[in-house]
Design a protein around this motif. Structure first.
Motif, PDB file in Angstrom:
ATOM      1  N   ARG A 225      13.079   5.419   3.577  1.00  0.00           N
ATOM      2  CA  ARG A 225      14.298   5.435   4.393  1.00  0.00           C
ATOM      3  C   ARG A 225      14.096   4.657   5.693  1.00  0.00           C
ATOM      4  NH1 ARG A 225      14.629  10.724   2.162  1.00  0.00           N
ATOM      5  NH2 ARG A 225      13.459  11.633   3.896  1.00  0.00           N
ATOM      6  N   ASP A 226      12.900   4.802   6.274  1.00  0.00           N
ATOM      7  CA  ASP A 226      12.602   4.069   7.507  1.00  0.00           C
ATOM      8  C   ASP A 226      12.545   2.568   7.247  1.00  0.00           C
ATOM      9  OD1 ASP A 226      12.504   6.445   8.839  1.00  0.00           O
ATOM     10  OD2 ASP A 226      10.307   6.579   8.864  1.00  0.00           O
ATOM     11  N   VAL A 227      11.974   2.190   6.107  1.00  0.00           N
ATOM     12  CA  VAL A 227      11.902   0.763   5.752  1.00  0.00           C
ATOM     13  C   VAL A 227      13.308   0.199   5.578  1.00  0.00           C
ATOM     14  CG1 VAL A 227      11.215  -0.864   3.939  1.00  0.00           C
ATOM     15  CG2 VAL A 227       9.607   0.884   4.730  1.00  0.00           C
TER      16      VAL A 227
ATOM     17  N   ARG B 284       5.178  13.015  -1.846  1.00  0.00           N
ATOM     18  CA  ARG B 284       6.427  12.349  -2.191  1.00  0.00           C
ATOM     19  C   ARG B 284       7.445  12.415  -1.047  1.00  0.00           C
ATOM     20  NH1 ARG B 284       8.830  11.258  -7.025  1.00  0.00           N
ATOM     21  NH2 ARG B 284       6.683  10.799  -7.642  1.00  0.00           N
ATOM     22  N   GLN B 285       7.509  13.546  -0.347  1.00  0.00           N
ATOM     23  CA  GLN B 285       8.482  13.667   0.745  1.00  0.00           C
ATOM     24  C   GLN B 285       8.192  12.659   1.856  1.00  0.00           C
ATOM     25  OE1 GLN B 285       8.490  17.770   1.997  1.00  0.00           O
ATOM     26  NE2 GLN B 285      10.015  18.358   0.465  1.00  0.00           N
ATOM     27  N   GLN B 286       6.919  12.518   2.206  1.00  0.00           N
ATOM     28  CA  GLN B 286       6.556  11.542   3.221  1.00  0.00           C
ATOM     29  C   GLN B 286       6.848  10.129   2.736  1.00  0.00           C
ATOM     30  OE1 GLN B 286       5.805  11.828   6.221  1.00  0.00           O
ATOM     31  NE2 GLN B 286       4.927   9.858   6.832  1.00  0.00           N
TER      32      GLN B 286
ATOM     33  N   ASN C  80       0.807  -1.216   0.000  1.00  0.00           N
ATOM     34  CA  ASN C  80       0.000   0.000   0.000  1.00  0.00           C
ATOM     35  C   ASN C  80       0.845   1.274   0.000  1.00  0.00           C
ATOM     36  OD1 ASN C  80       0.925  -0.662   2.537  1.00  0.00           O
ATOM     37  ND2 ASN C  80      -0.840   0.171   3.622  1.00  0.00           N
ATOM     38  N   PHE C  81       2.089   1.159  -0.459  1.00  0.00           N
ATOM     39  CA  PHE C  81       2.956   2.332  -0.460  1.00  0.00           C
ATOM     40  C   PHE C  81       2.448   3.396  -1.431  1.00  0.00           C
ATOM     41  CE2 PHE C  81       6.497   4.695  -2.316  1.00  0.00           C
ATOM     42  CZ  PHE C  81       7.000   5.313  -1.181  1.00  0.00           C
ATOM     43  N   SER C  82       1.893   2.977  -2.573  1.00  0.00           N
ATOM     44  CA  SER C  82       1.442   3.958  -3.562  1.00  0.00           C
ATOM     45  C   SER C  82       0.366   4.867  -2.976  1.00  0.00           C
ATOM     46  CB  SER C  82       0.913   3.246  -4.811  1.00  0.00           C
ATOM     47  OG  SER C  82      -0.168   2.395  -4.487  1.00  0.00           O
ATOM     48  N   LEU C  83      -0.486   4.311  -2.109  1.00  0.00           N
ATOM     49  CA  LEU C  83      -1.521   5.135  -1.480  1.00  0.00           C
ATOM     50  C   LEU C  83      -0.891   6.187  -0.570  1.00  0.00           C
ATOM     51  CD1 LEU C  83      -4.095   2.376  -0.442  1.00  0.00           C
ATOM     52  CD2 LEU C  83      -3.802   3.518  -2.640  1.00  0.00           C
ATOM     53  N   ILE C  84       0.092   5.758   0.203  1.00  0.00           N
ATOM     54  CA  ILE C  84       0.783   6.680   1.097  1.00  0.00           C
ATOM     55  C   ILE C  84       1.505   7.746   0.287  1.00  0.00           C
ATOM     56  CG2 ILE C  84       2.611   6.850   2.834  1.00  0.00           C
ATOM     57  CD1 ILE C  84       1.918   3.964   3.632  1.00  0.00           C
ATOM     58  N   ASN C  85       2.165   7.324  -0.798  1.00  0.00           N
ATOM     59  CA  ASN C  85       2.930   8.255  -1.626  1.00  0.00           C
ATOM     60  C   ASN C  85       2.024   9.285  -2.275  1.00  0.00           C
ATOM     61  OD1 ASN C  85       5.603   8.885  -2.425  1.00  0.00           O
ATOM     62  ND2 ASN C  85       5.196   8.097  -4.464  1.00  0.00           N
ATOM     63  N   GLU C  86       0.835   8.847  -2.684  1.00  0.00           N
ATOM     64  CA  GLU C  86      -0.070   9.747  -3.398  1.00  0.00           C
ATOM     65  C   GLU C  86      -0.832  10.669  -2.451  1.00  0.00           C
ATOM     66  OE1 GLU C  86      -2.493   7.275  -5.838  1.00  0.00           O
ATOM     67  OE2 GLU C  86      -0.936   6.944  -7.335  1.00  0.00           O
ATOM     68  N   PHE C  87      -1.265  10.130  -1.301  1.00  0.00           N
ATOM     69  CA  PHE C  87      -2.088  10.938  -0.409  1.00  0.00           C
ATOM     70  C   PHE C  87      -1.274  11.770   0.567  1.00  0.00           C
ATOM     71  CE2 PHE C  87      -5.448   8.130  -1.839  1.00  0.00           C
ATOM     72  CZ  PHE C  87      -6.517   9.002  -1.929  1.00  0.00           C
TER      73      PHE C  87
ATOM     74  N   ASN D  67       4.545  -1.563  11.783  1.00  0.00           N
ATOM     75  CA  ASN D  67       4.530  -0.489  12.774  1.00  0.00           C
ATOM     76  C   ASN D  67       4.890   0.863  12.176  1.00  0.00           C
ATOM     77  OD1 ASN D  67       3.856  -2.302  14.837  1.00  0.00           O
ATOM     78  ND2 ASN D  67       6.013  -2.781  15.245  1.00  0.00           N
ATOM     79  N   LEU D  68       5.455   0.849  10.950  1.00  0.00           N
ATOM     80  CA  LEU D  68       5.792   2.116  10.282  1.00  0.00           C
ATOM     81  C   LEU D  68       4.553   2.640   9.577  1.00  0.00           C
ATOM     82  CD1 LEU D  68       9.209   1.069   8.684  1.00  0.00           C
ATOM     83  CD2 LEU D  68       8.849   2.270  10.852  1.00  0.00           C
ATOM     84  N   SER D  69       3.493   2.842  10.315  1.00  0.00           N
ATOM     85  CA  SER D  69       2.206   3.186   9.710  1.00  0.00           C
ATOM     86  C   SER D  69       2.071   4.681   9.536  1.00  0.00           C
ATOM     87  CB  SER D  69       1.058   2.661  10.578  1.00  0.00           C
ATOM     88  OG  SER D  69       1.147   3.199  11.875  1.00  0.00           O
ATOM     89  N   GLY D  70       1.197   5.034   8.623  1.00  0.00           N
ATOM     90  CA  GLY D  70       0.865   6.434   8.399  1.00  0.00           C
ATOM     91  C   GLY D  70      -0.632   6.612   8.549  1.00  0.00           C
ATOM     92  N   THR D  71      -1.149   7.662   7.962  1.00  0.00           N
ATOM     93  CA  THR D  71      -2.583   7.903   8.058  1.00  0.00           C
ATOM     94  C   THR D  71      -3.378   6.887   7.256  1.00  0.00           C
ATOM     95  OG1 THR D  71      -2.439   9.447   6.192  1.00  0.00           O
ATOM     96  CG2 THR D  71      -2.221  10.377   8.400  1.00  0.00           C
ATOM     97  N   ILE D  72      -2.744   6.240   6.275  1.00  0.00           N
ATOM     98  CA  ILE D  72      -3.436   5.252   5.454  1.00  0.00           C
ATOM     99  C   ILE D  72      -3.626   3.940   6.220  1.00  0.00           C
ATOM    100  CG2 ILE D  72      -3.353   3.979   3.272  1.00  0.00           C
ATOM    101  CD1 ILE D  72      -3.814   6.933   2.966  1.00  0.00           C
ATOM    102  N   GLY D  73      -2.787   3.682   7.193  1.00  0.00           N
ATOM    103  CA  GLY D  73      -2.879   2.438   7.943  1.00  0.00           C
ATOM    104  C   GLY D  73      -1.536   1.734   7.993  1.00  0.00           C
ATOM    105  N   PRO D  74      -1.511   0.522   8.564  1.00  0.00           N
ATOM    106  CA  PRO D  74      -0.250  -0.228   8.666  1.00  0.00           C
ATOM    107  C   PRO D  74       0.361  -0.499   7.301  1.00  0.00           C
ATOM    108  CG  PRO D  74      -1.963  -1.206  10.034  1.00  0.00           C
ATOM    109  CD  PRO D  74      -2.632  -0.190   9.174  1.00  0.00           C
ATOM    110  N   LEU D  75       1.677  -0.500   7.259  1.00  0.00           N
ATOM    111  CA  LEU D  75       2.390  -0.779   6.015  1.00  0.00           C
ATOM    112  C   LEU D  75       2.403  -2.278   5.761  1.00  0.00           C
ATOM    113  CD1 LEU D  75       3.947   0.780   3.837  1.00  0.00           C
ATOM    114  CD2 LEU D  75       6.034   0.325   5.119  1.00  0.00           C
TER     115      LEU D  75
END
Length: 540
Positions: free
Chosen positions: A163-165, A155-157, A145-152, A213-221
């Motif tokens: 980098r965290d991964v 790009r910086q996030q 689900n990285f593309s969702l995180i990248n789009e919403f 655990n490296l989750s964002g607003t979209i949810g768990p990675l």
């Protein structure tokens, strides 16, 4: 002159001098004077008859001049050598700096700040060469689900998350002979020690938990993984080393993982990978030979059952295997950059077909053509489409270009999608939004999106039609589209019950096996016009 020296004119040098003068030949000799200082005599004939140019130079003066010449020559030579060595050292220094930069660019990933996949491949092959009997595994890891995180989230996030991964994977893969690198986009490769599958899987499960655990607003990675076990002794020799092939096997295993998050590369997956490679080669040849064919699936008016349009679909009849499913070769085209060639091929066949129908005098029906994601990202393809339209003299309003819902998934790209559709309208094309409902698009976006037609995702009809909630959603979509002046099309319709419901819900056009499967052009012409049209428009 001779009389003033200690020599006599009968001596050999005097005789030689006289003979040379008589013959008009040049020469030189050393004269010993009474004072003890030697004189160099140089003589050579002039163009005037009987005249010679004689030069007398004291030998001590000549010797000093020669010494000075030799000294200057030596000094210049030393200077040139020093200059050459300086330039050589500078060139070597520049080469070393550029080599360092190239190595950094090749071995360093600019996003994660860690190792690149080129570095991983190089180091892994060295480790295998040094310890050919050691047991290693190659892991391909992709962030689902990285593309969702990248789009919403931007790009910086997305880069920060990558980098965290990398840091997390590097911490987990902490063995002396273990490597981690980012491949393309959100894919990572791991080179790990270990041979027993339970231990390897357990270790990967632990990594997946850390990544979640490296989750964002979209949810768990979420991560999916493919595992390839390097057999001891394999790739030990230089001619056997093909670490990229090992990564490809791990990629194939990952992509074959359906419900589980990981999969192991088996012989069947390897065989399928080889089959796909062979098919890709054959597909490239089929495109060059224009063997891919256009089929047309009718779009039928829900009210009266008349053919109101068609969708152009591509079909490939393999000379040995027969028809290859589009679900097999279309993704292959998309992954390997061939889909744009397919788009152009089908668009040209559509234009040729419409031109033929005009010549035959039949009432034209609009034909829809898919626009791939690659073409959508590069609107310059429209100039090629306009050239094809002019060649076949086809009005653009008879062609509907379909874009899928997934390309407008990012709200940040909504303006780009809107501008793209407006560009299509300026040319004269109509535009439809395909697979609507397959993603997370908001119905409210439709009021700002200048589309002409909305195609309901076939999954509403195929897999969820029996659910009352699904029917309610369909009715809402149809009602909203009608109020916005957008035509609606339902795909995948196979049952009379579905046709009746869609008609009552206000759907404009129906497409599916209930009316017709995709047809070769001649069969479509018989279905739509009651006759097949020849190349010049004649009835057959």
């Amino acid at each position: 002159m001779i009389n003033k020296t200690e020599y006599q004119e009968t001596e050999d040098w005097a005789v030689e001098l006289q003979e040379n003068l008589l013959k008009g030949q040049a020469g030189s000799l050393v004269l010993h004077t009474d004072s003890g200082k030697d004189i160099l005599l140089d003589y050579r004939p002039l163009s005037v008859d009987g005249w010679f140019l004689a030069t007398l130079i004291p030998k001590d003066i000549l010797s000093s001049e020669v010494d000075r010449f030799i000294s200057r020559t030596f000094a210049i030579t030393v200077l040139l050598v020093a200059l050459f060595l300086t330039l050589l050292i500078a060139i070597i220094g520049m080469q070393n700096r550029y080599r360092g930069r190239i190595e950094k660019m090749s071995f360093h990933d600019p996003v994660t700040g860690g190792a690149s996949n080129v570095y991983l491949q190089f180091q892994a092959q060295e480790l295998i060469r040094k310890a050919p009997q050691a047991r290693y595994v190659v892991v391909s890891l992709n962030l689902r689900n990285f593309s969702l995180i990248n789009e919403f989230e931007g790009r910086q996030q997305g880069d920060r998350l990558l980098r965290d991964v990398y840091a997390t994977l590097r911490t987990e893969a902490d063995g002396e002979e273990e490597l981690v690198a980012r491949g393309e986009a959100d894919t990572f490769y791991l080179f790990l020690q270990g041979a027993e599958q339970p231990q390897v899987v357990e270790r990967l499960e632990r990594m997946a938990g850390k990544l979640a655990n490296l989750s964002g607003t979209i949810g768990p990675l979420r991560a999916s993984m493919g595992i390839y076990y390097v057999q001891p002794g394999k790739m030990a020799q230089p001619e056997e080393m093909d670490f990229a092939a090992a990564e490809a096997c791990a990629d194939a295993a990952r992509k074959s993982a359906e419900k589980s998050y990981h999969n192991t590369c088996t012989e069947s997956i390897k065989n399928r990978q080889r089959d796909m490679t062979t098919m890709l080669y054959q597909l490239e040849g089929a495109l060059e030979r224009r063997e891919l064919e256009m089929y047309l699936q009718p779009k039928v008016c829900a009210e009266n059952g008349a053919v109101a349009g068609a969708e152009a679909l591509v079909r490939w009849k393999h000379p040995e295997k027969g028809f290859i499913s589009p679900a097999t070769f279309i993704p292959l085209c998309e992954e390997n950059g061939l889909i744009c060639q397919v788009d152009l091929l089908i668009f040209e066949q559509v234009c040729r077909c419409l031109s033929r129908w005009r010549e035959a005098g039949v009432e034209l029906v609009p034909v829809s053509v898919n626009v791939s994601r690659q073409h959508f990202r590069d609107p310059e393809f429209l100039s090629e489409y306009k050239r094809i339209l002019e060649t076949w003299k086809v009005p653009p309003e008879w062609i509907e270009l379909e874009i899928t819902e997934s390309i407008m998934f990012s709200g940040s790209e909504f303006q780009y999608v809107r501008d793209f559709i407006q560009t299509l309208h300026k040319i004269g094309f109509t535009c439809s939004l395909d697979d609507f409902g397959s993603g997370y698009s908001s119905l409210s976006l439709l009021k700002d999106l200048p589309i002409d037609c909305l195609k309901l995702d076939r999954q509403f009809i195929i897999s969820r039609f029996e659910e009352q909630s699904t029917r309610t959603v369909i009715e809402m979509i149809m009602d909203l589209a009608r109020k916005l002046g957008i035509m609606t099309v339902a795909e995948g319709v196979e049952l009379e019950e579905q046709v009746s419901f869609l008609r009552e819900a206000g759907c404009d056009l129906i497409q599916g096996f209930y009316f017709s499967r995709p047809l070769p052009v001649e069969e479509f012409e018989r279905y739509a016009f009651g006759r097949s049209l020849g190349a010049g428009g004649e009835a057959i």
